[in-house]
Scaffold this active site. Structure first.
Site, mmCIF file in Angstrom:
data_model
loop_
_atom_site.group_PDB
_atom_site.id
_atom_site.type_symbol
_atom_site.label_atom_id
_atom_site.label_comp_id
_atom_site.label_asym_id
_atom_site.label_seq_id
_atom_site.Cartn_x
_atom_site.Cartn_y
_atom_site.Cartn_z
ATOM 1 N N CYS A 165 0.800 -1.221 0.000
ATOM 2 C CA CYS A 165 0.000 0.000 0.000
ATOM 3 C C CYS A 165 0.835 1.273 0.000
ATOM 4 O O CYS A 165 0.298 2.365 -0.135
ATOM 5 C CB CYS A 165 -0.950 -0.005 1.193
ATOM 6 S SG CYS A 165 -1.950 -1.510 1.245
ATOM 7 N N HIS A 305 -2.682 7.392 6.765
ATOM 8 C CA HIS A 305 -2.953 6.114 6.102
ATOM 9 C C HIS A 305 -4.368 5.676 6.455
ATOM 10 O O HIS A 305 -5.110 5.232 5.582
ATOM 11 C CB HIS A 305 -1.919 5.085 6.534
ATOM 12 C CG HIS A 305 -1.973 3.822 5.749
ATOM 13 N ND1 HIS A 305 -1.852 3.798 4.371
ATOM 14 C CD2 HIS A 305 -2.131 2.525 6.136
ATOM 15 C CE1 HIS A 305 -1.944 2.552 3.950
ATOM 16 N NE2 HIS A 305 -2.113 1.761 4.998
ATOM 17 N N GLU A 316 -1.152 4.881 14.298
ATOM 18 C CA GLU A 316 -0.755 6.084 13.551
ATOM 19 C C GLU A 316 -0.973 7.378 14.329
ATOM 20 O O GLU A 316 -0.067 8.232 14.368
ATOM 21 C CB GLU A 316 -1.459 6.128 12.197
ATOM 22 C CG GLU A 316 -0.928 7.222 11.290
ATOM 23 C CD GLU A 316 -1.496 7.177 9.883
ATOM 24 O OE1 GLU A 316 -1.026 7.937 9.027
ATOM 25 O OE2 GLU A 316 -2.434 6.375 9.642
ATOM 26 N N LYS A 337 -9.492 7.812 2.804
ATOM 27 C CA LYS A 337 -9.944 6.443 2.548
ATOM 28 C C LYS A 337 -11.369 6.219 3.055
ATOM 29 O O LYS A 337 -12.020 5.254 2.646
ATOM 30 C CB LYS A 337 -9.001 5.436 3.212
ATOM 31 C CG LYS A 337 -7.649 5.287 2.526
ATOM 32 C CD LYS A 337 -6.843 4.168 3.176
ATOM 33 C CE LYS A 337 -5.461 4.019 2.540
ATOM 34 N NZ LYS A 337 -4.548 5.114 2.929
ATOM 35 N N HIS A 342 -9.753 1.889 0.070
ATOM 36 C CA HIS A 342 -8.300 1.707 0.061
ATOM 37 C C HIS A 342 -7.864 1.259 -1.326
ATOM 38 O O HIS A 342 -8.135 0.140 -1.749
ATOM 39 C CB HIS A 342 -7.917 0.668 1.113
ATOM 40 C CG HIS A 342 -6.453 0.613 1.405
ATOM 41 N ND1 HIS A 342 -5.510 1.249 0.628
ATOM 42 C CD2 HIS A 342 -5.755 -0.021 2.392
ATOM 43 C CE1 HIS A 342 -4.307 1.016 1.121
ATOM 44 N NE2 HIS A 342 -4.431 0.249 2.187
ATOM 45 N N PHE A 403 1.817 -3.661 3.924
ATOM 46 C CA PHE A 403 2.155 -4.968 4.467
ATOM 47 C C PHE A 403 3.652 -5.226 4.249
ATOM 48 O O PHE A 403 4.204 -4.916 3.189
ATOM 49 C CB PHE A 403 1.359 -6.069 3.758
ATOM 50 C CG PHE A 403 -0.080 -6.174 4.179
ATOM 51 C CD1 PHE A 403 -0.589 -5.431 5.222
ATOM 52 C CD2 PHE A 403 -0.935 -7.042 3.509
ATOM 53 C CE1 PHE A 403 -1.916 -5.547 5.607
ATOM 54 C CE2 PHE A 403 -2.262 -7.170 3.878
ATOM 55 C CZ PHE A 403 -2.759 -6.414 4.931
#
Length: 414
Positions: A165, A305, A316, A337, A342, A403
């Site tokens: 991502c 994010h 975060e 998002k 996403h 990831f």
């Protein structure tokens, strides 16, 4: 050596909120959700039956039918976004040295639908290996960047960043570095993804990473909300024309903003989970600001994010508080998002566009679908819930985490 300044002169996108940048921005400001029932395949047997799809997409509106058969959907989205960005930049490619113009593209997965279809057709056949001759070039993750270059004759640096991502944010960081060092005048940077497919939805569902709020898809992506239950998968492409400042000035370009800095690092913690202490996220933000020659207190807006997952949405904000200290309470924070879903490998680029337009227009897009705050989060932080907020936005940063622990952050300023 003196590093060159780098600016953004063109924007382009096709995503769940629109088939152009103006449509996308208008729907961000309206707080529109791009989520709805999946139409790309029959999802009735899946735990999750919705996604953020590009609406009413007809490939023949953009490509000849023969060309459509040669390109996976992720490549189509990439080319469409790049076309808009190049046109928006005002670049006259016939007057440019195309050996000084490159393409750096991000894709987390590449042609997943193509891979699935070819393997499925072989598995249900009689064992005879009948594969489409375009199977490999349609599937590989670098092909969108290659096709963008081929369509426009761009012969400068060209490669694809693959970091889940964080992929297209890494593309922007690399574009910044290449232009700063004088290795190119212009980079068409961005990313695209098209993973709303049987293996895409099935795989993320098996991980229990995506929301199952099938009764109310439009409110399913709810970052920082106490009742969030996973992210909503999206698709699309986003492109930014990144240009050396003097080159842009010389040709009389309209400059949106400066790409002032960027940074990348790794949590080195877990295959899919973020470091719960937010150490990597904190460091990548501080690294990007140092790279830009800025201080934490210079930042006005953080596009986080913020995926609407249990662990990430806690780590975060903690990282932001650690990085910014008391100034964290002066910031606007938001997760777009909540509206786009996403976009995986394209997330960094589409969220960078949101930051560019926030800086240009002095308004912060909202985090929609908020009902009640996760009790682990500090209620004094300004998450820009549900409605956009007007304020002076001189500096914005965009975070993307992938990831594998991949982190990237870009700094955009007036």
């Amino acid at each position: 050596m003196t590093l060159k300044r780098v600016v953004i002169t063109g924007l382009g996108t096709i995503n769940p909120l629109g088939k152009s940048v103006p449509e996308f921005w208008d729907n961000l400001m309206k707080g529109v959700s791009g989520a709805g029932p999946i139409t790309r395949f029959d999802a009735s047997n899946f735990r999750t039956q919705f996604a953020c799809e590009v609406k009413d997409y007809d490939p023949t509106a953009y490509f000849d039918r023969k060309e459509v058969r040669k390109m996976d959907l992720y490549t189509q989205f990439g080319i469409i976004a790049a076309r808009e960005a190049i046109k928006d930049s005002g670049l006259d490619l016939e007057q440019e040295n195309k050996k000084r113009i490159g393409v750096i593209w991000g894709a987390g997965i590449g042609g997943l639908q193509t891979f699935f279809e070819e393997c499925r057709d072989f598995a249900v056949g009689d064992g005879t290996p009948r594969f489409n001759p375009f199977f490999i070039p349609k599937m590989i993750a670098n092909m969108a960047g290659g096709m963008i270059a081929i369509e426009n004759g761009l012969k400068g640096p060209n490669y694809t960043t693959v970091s889940a991502c964080a992929s297209s944010a890494h593309a922007l960081v690399d574009a910044l570095d290449i232009i700063r060092l004088g290795k190119a005048d212009v980079i068409v940077a961005g990313g695209s993804e098209a993973a709303i497919s049987v293996p895409g939805v099935g795989g993320f569902s098996a991980m229990k990473a995506i929301s199952t709020r099938n009764d109310d898809p439009k409110t399913a992506s709810r970052p920082f909300d106490a009742e969030r239950d996973g992210f909503v998968i999206g698709e699309g492409g986003a492109s930014l024309v990144i240009e050396e400042y003097e080159h842009a000035v010389k040709r009389g370009a309209r400059i949106y903003a400066e790409l002032a800095g960027g940074s990348a690092n790794c949590d080195a913690y877990h295959m899919t989970a973020p470091d719960p202490n937010g150490e990597g996220a904190c460091d990548v933000m501080l690294g990007a600001l140092e790279n830009a020659g800025l201080k934490p207190e210079d930042v006005d807006y953080v596009n986080v994010h913020g995926t609407s997952t249990g662990l990430g949405d806690v780590a975060e904000p903690k990282a932001i508080q650690k990085a910014f200290g008391q100034h964290a309470y002066e910031l606007n924070i938001s997760s777009t998002k909540s509206m786009t879903g996403h976009l995986l490998g394209a997330a960094g680029a589409i969220e960078a566009i949101a930051c560019v337009l926030a800086v240009k227009n002095d308004i912060v897009p909202p985090t929609i679908n908020f009902h009640s705050l996760d009790p682990e989060l500090d209620p004094k932080l300004n998450f820009t819930f549900n409605t956009p907020q007007k304020r002076k936005v001189n500096v914005a940063i965009s975070n993307t985490f992938g990831f594998g622990g991949h982190n990237a952050c870009v700094v955009i300023k007036k």
